[in-house]
Design a protein around this motif. Sequence first.
Motif, PDB file in Angstrom:
ATOM      1  N   MET A   1     -20.556  33.754   7.698  1.00  0.00           N
ATOM      2  CA  MET A   1     -20.185  33.278   6.363  1.00  0.00           C
ATOM      3  C   MET A   1     -18.954  33.997   5.848  1.00  0.00           C
ATOM      4  SD  MET A   1     -22.044  30.823   5.172  1.00  0.00           S
ATOM      5  CE  MET A   1     -21.884  30.912   3.394  1.00  0.00           C
ATOM      6  N   ALA A   2     -18.928  35.319   6.043  1.00  0.00           N
ATOM      7  CA  ALA A   2     -17.807  36.112   5.537  1.00  0.00           C
ATOM      8  C   ALA A   2     -16.508  35.774   6.255  1.00  0.00           C
ATOM      9  CB  ALA A   2     -18.119  37.598   5.679  1.00  0.00           C
ATOM     10  N   LEU A   3     -16.565  35.708   7.584  1.00  0.00           N
ATOM     11  CA  LEU A   3     -15.357  35.452   8.367  1.00  0.00           C
ATOM     12  C   LEU A   3     -14.809  34.047   8.121  1.00  0.00           C
ATOM     13  CD1 LEU A   3     -16.295  37.140  11.774  1.00  0.00           C
ATOM     14  CD2 LEU A   3     -14.605  37.923  10.115  1.00  0.00           C
ATOM     15  N   THR A   4     -15.686  33.061   8.145  1.00  0.00           N
ATOM     16  CA  THR A   4     -15.231  31.697   7.892  1.00  0.00           C
ATOM     17  C   THR A   4     -14.754  31.553   6.452  1.00  0.00           C
ATOM     18  OG1 THR A   4     -17.513  31.011   7.387  1.00  0.00           O
ATOM     19  CG2 THR A   4     -16.718  30.653   9.632  1.00  0.00           C
ATOM     20  N   GLY A   5     -15.434  32.244   5.532  1.00  0.00           N
ATOM     21  CA  GLY A   5     -15.026  32.202   4.129  1.00  0.00           C
ATOM     22  C   GLY A   5     -13.635  32.774   3.915  1.00  0.00           C
ATOM     23  N   LEU A   6     -13.342  33.904   4.562  1.00  0.00           N
ATOM     24  CA  LEU A   6     -12.021  34.522   4.428  1.00  0.00           C
ATOM     25  C   LEU A   6     -10.937  33.645   5.046  1.00  0.00           C
ATOM     26  CD1 LEU A   6     -12.819  38.286   5.105  1.00  0.00           C
ATOM     27  CD2 LEU A   6     -12.173  37.234   2.926  1.00  0.00           C
ATOM     28  N   PHE A   7     -11.254  32.986   6.161  1.00  0.00           N
ATOM     29  CA  PHE A   7     -10.287  32.066   6.765  1.00  0.00           C
ATOM     30  C   PHE A   7      -9.993  30.914   5.810  1.00  0.00           C
ATOM     31  CE2 PHE A   7      -9.214  28.194   9.015  1.00  0.00           C
ATOM     32  CZ  PHE A   7      -8.186  28.609   9.847  1.00  0.00           C
ATOM     33  N   LEU A   8     -11.034  30.360   5.191  1.00  0.00           N
ATOM     34  CA  LEU A   8     -10.851  29.248   4.269  1.00  0.00           C
ATOM     35  C   LEU A   8     -10.099  29.676   3.013  1.00  0.00           C
ATOM     36  CD1 LEU A   8     -14.350  27.538   4.660  1.00  0.00           C
ATOM     37  CD2 LEU A   8     -12.163  26.804   5.618  1.00  0.00           C
ATOM     38  N   ILE A   9     -10.280  30.918   2.608  1.00  0.00           N
ATOM     39  CA  ILE A   9      -9.520  31.460   1.472  1.00  0.00           C
ATOM     40  C   ILE A   9      -8.033  31.507   1.820  1.00  0.00           C
ATOM     41  CG2 ILE A   9      -9.015  33.635   0.272  1.00  0.00           C
ATOM     42  CD1 ILE A   9     -12.061  34.069   0.105  1.00  0.00           C
ATOM     43  N   LEU A  10      -7.728  31.953   3.037  1.00  0.00           N
ATOM     44  CA  LEU A  10      -6.336  31.979   3.494  1.00  0.00           C
ATOM     45  C   LEU A  10      -5.774  30.570   3.563  1.00  0.00           C
ATOM     46  CD1 LEU A  10      -3.910  33.515   4.638  1.00  0.00           C
ATOM     47  CD2 LEU A  10      -4.961  33.331   6.905  1.00  0.00           C
ATOM     48  N   PHE A  11      -6.584  29.633   4.030  1.00  0.00           N
ATOM     49  CA  PHE A  11      -6.153  28.241   4.098  1.00  0.00           C
ATOM     50  C   PHE A  11      -5.806  27.704   2.712  1.00  0.00           C
ATOM     51  CE2 PHE A  11      -7.473  23.812   3.451  1.00  0.00           C
ATOM     52  CZ  PHE A  11      -6.536  23.165   4.239  1.00  0.00           C
ATOM     53  N   LEU A  12      -6.601  28.065   1.714  1.00  0.00           N
ATOM     54  CA  LEU A  12      -6.332  27.609   0.350  1.00  0.00           C
ATOM     55  C   LEU A  12      -4.942  28.024  -0.113  1.00  0.00           C
ATOM     56  CD1 LEU A  12      -9.700  28.302  -1.528  1.00  0.00           C
ATOM     57  CD2 LEU A  12      -8.694  26.069  -1.011  1.00  0.00           C
ATOM     58  N   VAL A  13      -4.555  29.259   0.207  1.00  0.00           N
ATOM     59  CA  VAL A  13      -3.238  29.760  -0.196  1.00  0.00           C
ATOM     60  C   VAL A  13      -2.130  28.953   0.466  1.00  0.00           C
ATOM     61  CG1 VAL A  13      -1.690  31.754  -0.171  1.00  0.00           C
ATOM     62  CG2 VAL A  13      -4.130  32.085  -0.593  1.00  0.00           C
ATOM     63  N   VAL A  14      -2.268  28.723   1.771  1.00  0.00           N
ATOM     64  CA  VAL A  14      -1.259  27.962   2.520  1.00  0.00           C
ATOM     65  C   VAL A  14      -1.200  26.518   2.015  1.00  0.00           C
ATOM     66  CG1 VAL A  14      -0.588  27.112   4.801  1.00  0.00           C
ATOM     67  CG2 VAL A  14      -1.531  29.422   4.552  1.00  0.00           C
ATOM     68  N   HIS A  15      -2.370  25.919   1.806  1.00  0.00           N
ATOM     69  CA  HIS A  15      -2.436  24.534   1.334  1.00  0.00           C
ATOM     70  C   HIS A  15      -1.818  24.402  -0.059  1.00  0.00           C
ATOM     71  CE1 HIS A  15      -3.772  20.461   1.404  1.00  0.00           C
ATOM     72  NE2 HIS A  15      -4.650  20.607   0.425  1.00  0.00           N
ATOM     73  N   LEU A  16      -2.077  25.372  -0.906  1.00  0.00           N
ATOM     74  CA  LEU A  16      -1.513  25.358  -2.258  1.00  0.00           C
ATOM     75  C   LEU A  16       0.007  25.449  -2.207  1.00  0.00           C
ATOM     76  CD1 LEU A  16      -1.761  25.447  -5.348  1.00  0.00           C
ATOM     77  CD2 LEU A  16      -2.068  27.930  -5.163  1.00  0.00           C
ATOM     78  N   ALA A  17       0.534  26.326  -1.353  1.00  0.00           N
ATOM     79  CA  ALA A  17       1.984  26.475  -1.234  1.00  0.00           C
ATOM     80  C   ALA A  17       2.641  25.152  -0.865  1.00  0.00           C
ATOM     81  CB  ALA A  17       2.310  27.541  -0.191  1.00  0.00           C
ATOM     82  N   GLY A  18       1.987  24.397   0.016  1.00  0.00           N
ATOM     83  CA  GLY A  18       2.532  23.090   0.387  1.00  0.00           C
ATOM     84  C   GLY A  18       2.401  22.082  -0.736  1.00  0.00           C
ATOM     85  N   ASN A  19       1.259  22.051  -1.392  1.00  0.00           N
ATOM     86  CA  ASN A  19       1.015  21.074  -2.454  1.00  0.00           C
ATOM     87  C   ASN A  19       1.890  21.279  -3.679  1.00  0.00           C
ATOM     88  OD1 ASN A  19      -0.907  19.993  -0.798  1.00  0.00           O
ATOM     89  ND2 ASN A  19      -2.592  20.157  -2.247  1.00  0.00           N
ATOM     90  N   LEU A  20       2.283  22.509  -3.942  1.00  0.00           N
ATOM     91  CA  LEU A  20       3.132  22.772  -5.107  1.00  0.00           C
ATOM     92  C   LEU A  20       4.486  22.078  -4.993  1.00  0.00           C
ATOM     93  CD1 LEU A  20       2.357  26.533  -5.867  1.00  0.00           C
ATOM     94  CD2 LEU A  20       1.808  24.560  -7.302  1.00  0.00           C
ATOM     95  N   GLN A  21       4.858  21.683  -3.773  1.00  0.00           N
ATOM     96  CA  GLN A  21       6.108  20.949  -3.584  1.00  0.00           C
ATOM     97  C   GLN A  21       6.049  19.555  -4.207  1.00  0.00           C
ATOM     98  OE1 GLN A  21       8.096  21.484   0.358  1.00  0.00           O
ATOM     99  NE2 GLN A  21       6.241  22.644   0.869  1.00  0.00           N
ATOM    100  N   LEU A  22       4.832  19.107  -4.513  1.00  0.00           N
ATOM    101  CA  LEU A  22       4.672  17.830  -5.220  1.00  0.00           C
ATOM    102  C   LEU A  22       5.327  17.858  -6.591  1.00  0.00           C
ATOM    103  CD1 LEU A  22       0.937  17.167  -4.331  1.00  0.00           C
ATOM    104  CD2 LEU A  22       2.822  15.631  -3.743  1.00  0.00           C
ATOM    105  N   LEU A  23       5.470  19.051  -7.156  1.00  0.00           N
ATOM    106  CA  LEU A  23       6.005  19.182  -8.511  1.00  0.00           C
ATOM    107  C   LEU A  23       7.520  19.362  -8.535  1.00  0.00           C
ATOM    108  CD1 LEU A  23       3.278  21.497 -10.128  1.00  0.00           C
ATOM    109  CD2 LEU A  23       3.385  18.995 -10.047  1.00  0.00           C
ATOM    110  N   LEU A  24       8.144  19.432  -7.371  1.00  0.00           N
ATOM    111  CA  LEU A  24       9.599  19.570  -7.327  1.00  0.00           C
ATOM    112  C   LEU A  24      10.259  18.271  -7.799  1.00  0.00           C
ATOM    113  CD1 LEU A  24      10.083  21.428  -3.906  1.00  0.00           C
ATOM    114  CD2 LEU A  24      10.194  22.396  -6.208  1.00  0.00           C
ATOM    115  N   PRO A  25      11.374  18.375  -8.528  1.00  0.00           N
ATOM    116  CA  PRO A  25      12.025  17.179  -9.089  1.00  0.00           C
ATOM    117  C   PRO A  25      12.914  16.443  -8.081  1.00  0.00           C
ATOM    118  CG  PRO A  25      13.227  19.132  -9.740  1.00  0.00           C
ATOM    119  CD  PRO A  25      12.024  19.624  -8.962  1.00  0.00           C
ATOM    120  N   ASP A  26      12.361  16.107  -6.908  1.00  0.00           N
ATOM    121  CA  ASP A  26      13.164  15.408  -5.899  1.00  0.00           C
ATOM    122  C   ASP A  26      12.489  14.135  -5.419  1.00  0.00           C
ATOM    123  OD1 ASP A  26      11.068  16.445  -4.459  1.00  0.00           O
ATOM    124  OD2 ASP A  26      12.279  17.620  -3.070  1.00  0.00           O
ATOM    125  N   GLU A  27      11.579  13.608  -6.267  1.00  0.00           N
ATOM    126  CA  GLU A  27      10.888  12.346  -5.994  1.00  0.00           C
ATOM    127  C   GLU A  27      10.133  12.362  -4.665  1.00  0.00           C
ATOM    128  OE1 GLU A  27      13.685   9.188  -6.366  1.00  0.00           O
ATOM    129  OE2 GLU A  27      13.969   9.495  -8.522  1.00  0.00           O
TER     130      GLU A  27
END
Length: 210
Positions: free
Chosen positions: A1-27
């Motif tokens: 649980m701990a190991l998979t949980g920490l991996f998924l936490i890291l994934f959230l950070v990476v996924h968020l970094a990509g998704n934030l590009q949705l807010l860039l003003p370049d359509e």
Amino acid sequence: MALTGLFLILFLVVHLAGNLQLLLPDEGESFNIYAESMASNPLIRVVSIGNFAFILIHVIYSVVLTRSNKKARPVNYAVSKASTNSTWASRNMGILGTVILLFLIIHLRGFWYEFKFGELPTAVYDGVTYKNVFAIVSEAYSNIAYVIVYVVAMGFLGFHLSHGFASAFQTLGLNHVKYSPLIQKVGAGFAIIIPALFALIPIVMYIQTL
């Protein structure tokens, strides 16, 4: 649980970094190029498969642990002070996780499945044709019902992380009188900031459609 949980936490950070590009003003240009590069990268494909595997393991093991705990103590304590000895999130991780899993299934069906198997519109940048993932995301986030579901799900994620982050380190024995308070604070901040930023994306995109 701990190991998979920490991996998924890291994934959230990476996924968020990509998704934030949705807010860039370049359509959607940056996001579409990013999405295509992630889909065509062999390493990312392997990580993606691993991510699905870790989610599955995390879910299955949580069920196993829950059943094991119930078998170990089939009769409740005559006097219980759970509310004073533990947080609400720690006592309801199963419920929180179930809601998050249901949201994840809906989310994957609406975006990941469509990107892989659906007929998406296209966009051309510098003579190169890309799948216009931004278009289907924009369409989804123009629906106030979906935005509300998304924001509520991020609230559940926040509560799940508020317990899961610090407890993962504790489970792995990475707790110390010096460092545990810092881990608790970092975990609390993470549980607020990451879900809040995820929730901000559909809110901003919905407001832009008004």
